[in-house]
Design a protein around this motif. Structure first.
Motif, mmCIF file in Angstrom:
data_model
loop_
_atom_site.group_PDB
_atom_site.id
_atom_site.type_symbol
_atom_site.label_atom_id
_atom_site.label_comp_id
_atom_site.label_asym_id
_atom_site.label_seq_id
_atom_site.Cartn_x
_atom_site.Cartn_y
_atom_site.Cartn_z
ATOM 1 N N LEU A 180 0.683 -1.372 -0.078
ATOM 2 C CA LEU A 180 0.164 0.149 0.045
ATOM 3 C C LEU A 180 0.764 1.371 0.126
ATOM 4 O O LEU A 180 0.208 2.278 -0.368
ATOM 5 C CB LEU A 180 -0.817 0.010 1.247
ATOM 6 N N LYS A 181 2.318 1.059 0.423
ATOM 7 C CA LYS A 181 2.913 2.340 0.819
ATOM 8 C C LYS A 181 4.267 1.689 0.604
ATOM 9 O O LYS A 181 4.638 0.911 1.227
ATOM 10 C CB LYS A 181 2.682 2.840 2.159
ATOM 11 N N GLY A 182 5.171 2.628 -0.107
ATOM 12 C CA GLY A 182 6.591 2.308 -0.302
ATOM 13 C C GLY A 182 7.307 3.152 0.922
ATOM 14 O O GLY A 182 7.538 3.883 0.900
ATOM 15 N N PHE A 183 7.686 2.279 1.959
ATOM 16 C CA PHE A 183 8.421 2.710 3.144
ATOM 17 C C PHE A 183 9.790 2.928 2.831
ATOM 18 O O PHE A 183 10.606 2.207 1.876
ATOM 19 C CB PHE A 183 8.218 1.954 4.434
ATOM 20 N N PRO A 184 10.589 3.889 3.288
ATOM 21 C CA PRO A 184 11.774 4.137 3.065
ATOM 22 C C PRO A 184 12.748 2.949 3.666
ATOM 23 O O PRO A 184 12.198 2.235 4.556
ATOM 24 C CB PRO A 184 12.219 5.651 4.021
ATOM 25 N N SER A 185 13.988 2.832 3.022
ATOM 26 C CA SER A 185 14.801 1.979 3.463
ATOM 27 C C SER A 185 14.054 0.343 3.316
ATOM 28 O O SER A 185 14.443 -0.466 4.016
ATOM 29 C CB SER A 185 15.267 1.881 5.064
ATOM 30 N N SER A 186 13.404 0.160 2.426
ATOM 31 C CA SER A 186 12.751 -1.047 2.031
ATOM 32 C C SER A 186 12.257 -1.031 0.823
ATOM 33 O O SER A 186 11.105 -1.737 0.479
ATOM 34 C CB SER A 186 11.589 -1.002 2.974
ATOM 35 N N GLY A 187 13.125 -0.811 -0.086
ATOM 36 C CA GLY A 187 12.688 -0.764 -1.637
ATOM 37 C C GLY A 187 12.487 -2.057 -2.108
ATOM 38 O O GLY A 187 11.617 -2.263 -2.827
ATOM 39 N N ALA A 220 9.166 -3.466 -0.996
ATOM 40 C CA ALA A 220 7.986 -2.470 -1.710
ATOM 41 C C ALA A 220 7.859 -3.076 -3.191
ATOM 42 O O ALA A 220 6.578 -3.015 -3.722
ATOM 43 C CB ALA A 220 8.291 -0.972 -1.554
ATOM 44 N N MET A 221 8.876 -3.215 -3.880
ATOM 45 C CA MET A 221 8.960 -3.794 -5.234
ATOM 46 C C MET A 221 8.084 -5.012 -5.100
ATOM 47 O O MET A 221 7.158 -5.329 -5.976
ATOM 48 C CB MET A 221 10.248 -3.979 -5.867
ATOM 49 N N HIS A 280 4.405 -4.531 -4.020
ATOM 50 C CA HIS A 280 3.664 -4.030 -5.215
ATOM 51 C C HIS A 280 3.354 -4.886 -6.447
ATOM 52 O O HIS A 280 2.283 -4.860 -6.946
ATOM 53 C CB HIS A 280 4.305 -2.803 -5.601
ATOM 54 N N ALA A 281 4.410 -5.633 -6.706
ATOM 55 C CA ALA A 281 4.265 -6.827 -7.788
ATOM 56 C C ALA A 281 3.140 -7.486 -7.576
ATOM 57 O O ALA A 281 2.464 -8.042 -8.450
ATOM 58 C CB ALA A 281 5.700 -7.125 -8.072
ATOM 59 N N SER A 284 0.559 -7.132 -5.659
ATOM 60 C CA SER A 284 -0.747 -6.673 -5.943
ATOM 61 C C SER A 284 -1.177 -6.345 -7.187
ATOM 62 O O SER A 284 -2.406 -6.667 -7.525
ATOM 63 C CB SER A 284 -0.587 -5.197 -5.122
ATOM 64 N N TRP A 317 -2.071 4.486 10.675
ATOM 65 C CA TRP A 317 -2.090 4.325 9.283
ATOM 66 C C TRP A 317 -2.467 5.733 8.676
ATOM 67 O O TRP A 317 -2.941 6.799 9.433
ATOM 68 C CB TRP A 317 -3.186 3.063 8.832
ATOM 69 N N MET A 348 2.786 -6.676 -12.561
ATOM 70 C CA MET A 348 3.693 -6.683 -11.538
ATOM 71 C C MET A 348 5.061 -6.045 -12.014
ATOM 72 O O MET A 348 5.172 -5.158 -10.890
ATOM 73 C CB MET A 348 4.321 -8.338 -11.790
ATOM 74 N N HIS A 396 3.800 -2.234 -11.293
ATOM 75 C CA HIS A 396 3.793 -2.063 -10.038
ATOM 76 C C HIS A 396 4.903 -2.066 -9.158
ATOM 77 O O HIS A 396 5.123 -1.052 -8.202
ATOM 78 C CB HIS A 396 2.694 -3.110 -9.415
ATOM 79 N N ALA A 397 5.822 -2.973 -9.215
ATOM 80 C CA ALA A 397 6.901 -2.803 -8.632
ATOM 81 C C ALA A 397 7.870 -1.796 -8.883
ATOM 82 O O ALA A 397 8.442 -1.152 -7.665
ATOM 83 C CB ALA A 397 7.961 -4.283 -9.241
ATOM 84 N N GLY A 445 6.418 1.105 -6.652
ATOM 85 C CA GLY A 445 6.642 0.504 -5.242
ATOM 86 C C GLY A 445 8.103 0.968 -4.977
ATOM 87 O O GLY A 445 8.590 1.603 -3.940
ATOM 88 N N GLN A 500 8.306 4.856 -4.806
ATOM 89 C CA GLN A 500 7.770 5.474 -3.562
ATOM 90 C C GLN A 500 8.621 5.319 -2.457
ATOM 91 O O GLN A 500 8.625 6.239 -1.602
ATOM 92 C CB GLN A 500 6.439 4.843 -3.349
ATOM 93 N N SER A 501 9.044 4.191 -2.553
ATOM 94 C CA SER A 501 10.262 3.806 -1.283
ATOM 95 C C SER A 501 11.423 4.672 -1.385
ATOM 96 O O SER A 501 11.814 5.459 -0.316
ATOM 97 C CB SER A 501 10.509 2.553 -1.330
ATOM 98 N N ARG A 531 10.527 8.427 -0.324
ATOM 99 C CA ARG A 531 10.453 8.852 0.939
ATOM 100 C C ARG A 531 11.905 8.732 1.652
ATOM 101 O O ARG A 531 12.011 9.472 2.790
ATOM 102 C CB ARG A 531 9.426 7.712 1.627
ATOM 103 N N GLU A 532 12.806 7.908 0.926
ATOM 104 C CA GLU A 532 13.987 7.973 1.697
ATOM 105 C C GLU A 532 14.969 8.940 1.094
ATOM 106 O O GLU A 532 15.632 9.577 1.895
ATOM 107 C CB GLU A 532 14.452 6.487 1.318
#
Lengths: 260, 260, 260, 260
Positions: free
Chosen positions: B161-168, B171-172, B175-176, B178, B260, C172, C175-176, C179, C182-183, C186-187
């Motif tokens: 739902l959200k790409g968090f920092p330091s978590s690329g 997130a990929m 998201h993929a 989804s 959230w 995929m 979307h990836a 993601g 976005q990550s 934010r970073e």
């Protein structure tokens, strides 16, 4: 240890459900299902004398209330009456579409401002009024076995997900309802109140004159290509029964053959 | 007339459930609940010799399968074995996180490319492989009483739902997953196959050494501030039991106190 | 006082732009516009010997680089060469679609797993590799007059916004990429690096044999119903020139007549 | 061939811009930038006698109009006056926040219904009124060199993207504005009218007493951690200048250090 499975079958004996907005579709299906599961059920409508509501009273003991949900004082009175007649609600469903008939498929340049305003008031503002009064009462409830003090469900439409052309007023109203629901969820969930937004991305089935349900769009041969309100009600009950460790906020329901 | 309520209690007698990814959390909860509701259940894992899976075999008759779900041939073999041993699946859950441990909380500039690649393969590519094989089999099924030929559920995470920092990398992958789930839903729902994406926006509870469940984050006093996998499983079963006139595609589950 | 208007016309004299993925569409338009605005420009492609790239070299002094952007070592080498030949990049565009031809319009049940895997690698994994190397270099840059150390732009597609049927692999991959973007945003934004995701919700115009541009879908009479890559490039340059007090992360571009 | 770069510098000589909502922030920045780029500019406000607006008149020839934009008749009159005094608008900006002061940070249970209603009316309903009248006039315009008959921009807020707790009224209003904008975009873009929604996900900078701009939140040392309205205006002008082959509908602007 969690005792699974039991939750969905146990009658919701001490529950009081209030459905605001009354018709032969989702409201009637909710009223029947909630009553069948052991709840005390009230339905509020501008005109509670519709045959559909009289039937619910006869067959399921559903209590009818008169209310124009876009009027603050009327909503205050409704909740007073519900508390007096049924008890403090643990489940409140806002099920008002709110569109003034003349606003359907109107180009933005042609829409009548007073109808746009009425649609906003009927739908979004009434959702606020109902949600606010429900929250005020529910926060005083004792949490049930799932940790829930109460559940507030907003019936919504695909216009909450996408602003369709020639439908600006409804797009405003449905988006507003989503925004309200989301704000309420973030605020009230940590207080033990489950808030859910349920956009129905579909035409909704109806009850035919012979009492059977119709779920087929004109000109098609598929029987279940419209959303069956009995199953929508089922989802609402499941939402109400969710344990607070795993609440869903938004559930979009659509028939298998819907384009999206 | 629809016979409501019955649906959730009737044992899913002819159902075959396959859970891909095996651990003491969601997979074990699903296996127990599905077995209790009358399904034949298989769990596939890279290492099916974990104590948790042996226990499920003993207590609930769950069948264990070996499978590296990121390998096309291995997934082919898995489905062959499941069909041979249990029957054609009607419910398939992809429950693989897929993160390589070294990828956690890595700045984008520091992430090891081979670990990023492994994460994508473990999570997103395996979801494709499992989803594809499930779809191939399910489309030949006869619809059940709810009109469903089969249900494919992807467990997902807030990183969808959200790409968090330091978590690329995650997130990929999420998201993929989804994107895949959404494409499959649009394609397969009109063929009678229910596809659902379930991002769990929470830390997930676990089974403690004494067999009881832990749902409390360290340093807090609230007992249920993590998602209880038994209730996640309950939502999965409800999704499987939904009538095709009102399928939900995406359900985000989060604990009441989650931010959230 | 801010001196407005000047920003977009001043040549980006000290800027080095790298465009990864090279063809006659967006990449060529970007290369021309960036060069015209005073940047040193490089384009990387698996095959940098295409006539389109030779032309860019002749007419706009664009430097050509060979790179398979899905290979970590190749991407390392690319950035080394760019730094050596042009300088440290301040603007990097990832402009790779990545679809293996055999994957187009393939039903999920028919898609070839190895092609799905290649698509993920070509598109999403290469985006990570390019983004990571760009970020490593840019964070050492001095902020320019807009406070920006560098801009990383990911060209994306409508499949990033919606998973279309018979398009699981591309859903995929896109979307990836979203993601990841976005990550990274934010970073890296708080570190002074502007990250943007630009889904083009349209077919993209192309250069015809006589050098003029084609922007009309077959069978229509409207001249500009496809996205003009020259205007896409213009948006990219505007993103690069945004002041860091008002960065846009995601910009969806679509032609006026596009259905969405 | 497209003549790039020229577009942003050419004065918009025949353009008439109307900004509805007037203050020292975005409206003033827009008025200055639009006037500097050669447009005839009008600003409408409930109270057009504010010093900020008098200054704009003196320094930039901006025309002041009186209008309560939540009143249909007042909006009709406004557009009549603008057409008479300046000409048919080609760029209209709705820049009204609409919150009644007493509604800020009010728990849902405490919010005053009449203030909620006022907020909806001031913000969402006025957006409809202004958008409708703008569309009626613009559709008669001749397309400019970019194929655009007119541009309608709605300034929005982060509450359009996320319903924050204790902010239900504003969540409703901002979501409603987004729904309206989206519906109008789908309807009007194929008619040559560019509709854009611009949520500013940030606090917005202001003009200090000495005429310089303030962009720093109290207690921080970073100078540009609030959105600079001069740069917001720049994005608006770029949106107005986009070619219709690549229109952006939604652009979220946020400062580099904003959490999201």
């Amino acid at each position: 240890m969690t005792d699974l499975g039991a939750s969905d079958t146990e009658p919701s004996k001490n529950d009081v459900a209030l459905i605001v907005g009354g018709g032969p579709g989702i409201s009637a299906s909710c009223a029947r299902l909630f009553a069948n599961s052991g709840m005390f059920v009230g339905v509020a409508a501008r005109n509670p004398d519709k045959p559909a509501l009289h039937n619910l009273e006869k067959t399921h003991g559903v209590r009818r209330f008169t209310c124009d949900a876009s009027e603050p004082a009327a909503v205050d009175l409704l909740f007073e009456n519900v508390v007096r007649d049924l008890g403090v609600p643990t489940l409140v469903v806002h099920n008002i579409d709110g569109r003034v008939p003349g606003i359907y498929r109107k180009a933005i340049t042609e829409a009548d401002p007073s109808m746009v305003f009425e649609t906003l008031r009927n739908s979004a503002f009434s959702a606020f009024l109902v949600g606010q009064r429900a929250a005020r009462l529910m926060r005083e409830n004792k949490p049930n076995s799932k940790g829930t003090k109460g559940t507030i469900i907003f019936t919504n439409a695909s216009a909450a997900l996408k602003g369709f052309p020639s439908s600006g007023a409804f797009a405003m109203a449905c988006h507003a309802k989503s925004g309200l629901a989301q704000s309420m969820a973030r605020e009230l969930m940590p207080q033990g109140i489950h808030v859910a937004n349920v956009p129905i991305d579909a035409a909704i089935g109806w009850t035919q004159e012979d009492g059977t349900r119709g779920h087929r769009r004109a000109g098609t041969t598929i029987d279940d290509n419209m959303a069956d309100p009995d199953y929508i009600a089922e989802t609402y009950l499941q939402l109400h029964h969710q344990h607070r460790s795993t609440w869903a906020f938004e559930v979009v329901l659509r028939p298998w053959v819907e384009k999206w």
